[in-house]
Design a protein around this motif. Structure first.
Motif, mmCIF file in Angstrom:
data_model
loop_
_atom_site.group_PDB
_atom_site.id
_atom_site.type_symbol
_atom_site.label_atom_id
_atom_site.label_comp_id
_atom_site.label_asym_id
_atom_site.label_seq_id
_atom_site.Cartn_x
_atom_site.Cartn_y
_atom_site.Cartn_z
ATOM 1 N N TYR A 48 12.566 5.728 -0.609
ATOM 2 C CA TYR A 48 13.807 4.782 -0.730
ATOM 3 C C TYR A 48 13.400 4.081 -2.061
ATOM 4 N N PHE A 49 14.445 3.434 -2.588
ATOM 5 C CA PHE A 49 14.218 2.536 -3.703
ATOM 6 C C PHE A 49 14.438 0.875 -3.442
ATOM 7 N N ILE A 50 13.729 0.222 -4.293
ATOM 8 C CA ILE A 50 13.725 -1.357 -4.023
ATOM 9 C C ILE A 50 13.979 -1.794 -5.530
ATOM 10 N N PHE A 51 15.060 -2.182 -5.981
ATOM 11 C CA PHE A 51 15.179 -2.731 -7.168
ATOM 12 C C PHE A 51 15.091 -4.571 -6.854
ATOM 13 N N LEU A 53 14.962 -7.611 -8.289
ATOM 14 C CA LEU A 53 15.458 -8.275 -9.556
ATOM 15 C C LEU A 53 14.841 -9.595 -9.569
ATOM 16 N N HIS A 54 14.360 -10.376 -8.714
ATOM 17 C CA HIS A 54 13.680 -11.505 -8.586
ATOM 18 C C HIS A 54 12.300 -11.472 -9.290
ATOM 19 N N GLN A 55 11.503 -10.280 -9.079
ATOM 20 C CA GLN A 55 10.263 -9.949 -9.739
ATOM 21 C C GLN A 55 10.360 -9.104 -10.726
ATOM 22 N N LYS A 56 11.627 -8.561 -11.049
ATOM 23 C CA LYS A 56 11.791 -7.687 -12.372
ATOM 24 C C LYS A 56 11.059 -6.555 -12.160
ATOM 25 N N ASN A 57 11.293 -5.778 -11.125
ATOM 26 C CA ASN A 57 10.659 -4.525 -10.916
ATOM 27 C C ASN A 57 11.465 -3.484 -10.068
ATOM 28 N N ILE A 58 11.299 -2.246 -10.339
ATOM 29 C CA ILE A 58 12.059 -1.205 -9.346
ATOM 30 C C ILE A 58 10.767 -0.382 -8.920
ATOM 31 N N GLN A 59 11.236 -0.120 -7.566
ATOM 32 C CA GLN A 59 9.818 0.869 -7.203
ATOM 33 C C GLN A 59 10.606 1.808 -5.992
ATOM 34 N N VAL A 66 4.129 2.034 -2.432
ATOM 35 C CA VAL A 66 4.674 2.193 -3.526
ATOM 36 C C VAL A 66 4.165 3.739 -4.143
ATOM 37 N N LEU A 67 5.152 4.459 -4.405
ATOM 38 C CA LEU A 67 4.965 5.711 -5.204
ATOM 39 C C LEU A 67 4.988 5.593 -6.714
ATOM 40 N N ARG A 68 5.993 4.806 -6.959
ATOM 41 C CA ARG A 68 6.093 4.740 -8.704
ATOM 42 C C ARG A 68 6.869 3.312 -8.923
#
Length: 212
Positions: A48-51, A53-59, A66-68
Motif C-alpha cells: 500500500y502507499f502512504i503520502f 504530506l506533513h513529513q513530505k515523503n511518499i512510501q 518501507v519498500l520504497r
C-alpha cells in the motif's frame, strides 16, 4: 509605555504557545488515526502507499515495512484537505502515457522479426496525474531540469494559478468536494519510479500537511 509593551509581548507569547500546543495535539491525534488506518491496510493488502504530506515523503509499504520512499521537494494544494482515511487510485493519466504493443491474433511471435514489447522504467512518464477516490487529484512532476521539464512545469504553474482556482470556486458554489495536490519530486527518474510502483486499484492513505 514599557508596561504596555511588556503586556503585548506576554500576550503574544501566550497565544503562540497556545497555537503550538493545539497544533501538536492535532498532529498527535492525526498520527494515531493514521496508525489505525494503516493497520487495517497492512492486514488486508500485500502492499500500500502512504503520502505523508506533513513529513513530505511518499512510501510504498508492506505490513508496515518501507519498500520504497520518495522525498517531496515541493508541495501546494487547492480545495479541501485530503481525507485521512483509506482511499484508492482510480486512474493514472499522462500526456505521454506508456503504451504496450498490441499483438494481433495469428502473428508469429517466434519469427526473427518479432520483438517482445516490454515497458521499462525509462518508458514511464515523469509528469502525470493520480486520480484518487473521493475526487482527489494529485499532480506529480519532477524538479526543473531540461528544457522539456521546465516547459511542463511552466504549463502546470499557469494551470495551477488560473484554471484550478476557478474550478475550486465552481465546486464551492455547487457545494461539491474538491481537493487537488501538486507534488514536486527531485528528478525525472524519481517521478518515473513512482508511476511504475503505484498501480490502479492500489490502496493507501494521504496524511495531511496542516491542520484543516
Amino acid at each position: 509605555m514599557k508596561a504596555r509593551l511588556l503586556f503585548i509581548i506576554i500576550i503574544t507569547q501566550v497565544l503562540f504557545y497556545s497555537l503550538l500546543q493545539a497544533e501538536q495535539a492535532w498532529v498527535e491525534a492525526a498520527r494515531n488515526k493514521l496508525l489505525k488506518e494503516e493497520l487495517t491496510l497492512a492486514r488486508a493488502n500485500a502492499s500500500y502507499f502512504i503520502f505523508n504530506l506533513h513529513q513530505k515523503n511518499i512510501q510504498i509499504k508492506a505490513r508496515g515495512m518501507v519498500l520504497r520512499e520518495w522525498k517531496v521537494e515541493g508541495l501546494r494544494s487547492w480545495g479541501n484537505p485530503a481525507p485521512l482515511k483509506i482511499i484508492s487510485l482510480q486512474k493514472k493519466s499522462a500526456l505521454f502515457a506508456p503504451k504496450r504493443k498490441k499483438i494481433k491474433p495469428g502473428e508469429n511471435q517466434f519469427s526473427d522479426t518479432f520483438e517482445l514489447n516490454i515497458l521499462e522504467l525509462k518508458d514511464m512518464p515523469s509528469a502525470f496525474i493520480l486520480s484518487m477516490s473521493d475526487g482527489l487529484s494529485i499532480y506529480v512532476r519532477p524538479g526543473s531540469g531540461n528544457f522539456f521539464s521546465r516547459l511542463v512545469s511552466l504549463g502546470r504553474s499557469i494551470k495551477w494559478y488560473s484554471w484550478l482556482p476557478l474550478k475550486n470556486l465552481w465546486f464551492q458554489v455547487r457545494k461539491r468536494p474538491f481537493a487537488c495536490l501538486d507534488l514536486r519530486l527531485s528528478i525525472p527518474d524519481e517521478a518515473k519510479a513512482l508511476y511504475w510502483a503505484i498501480g490502479e486499484g492500489f490502496k493507501g492513505i494521504i496524511f495531511p500537511a496542516f491542520k484543516p
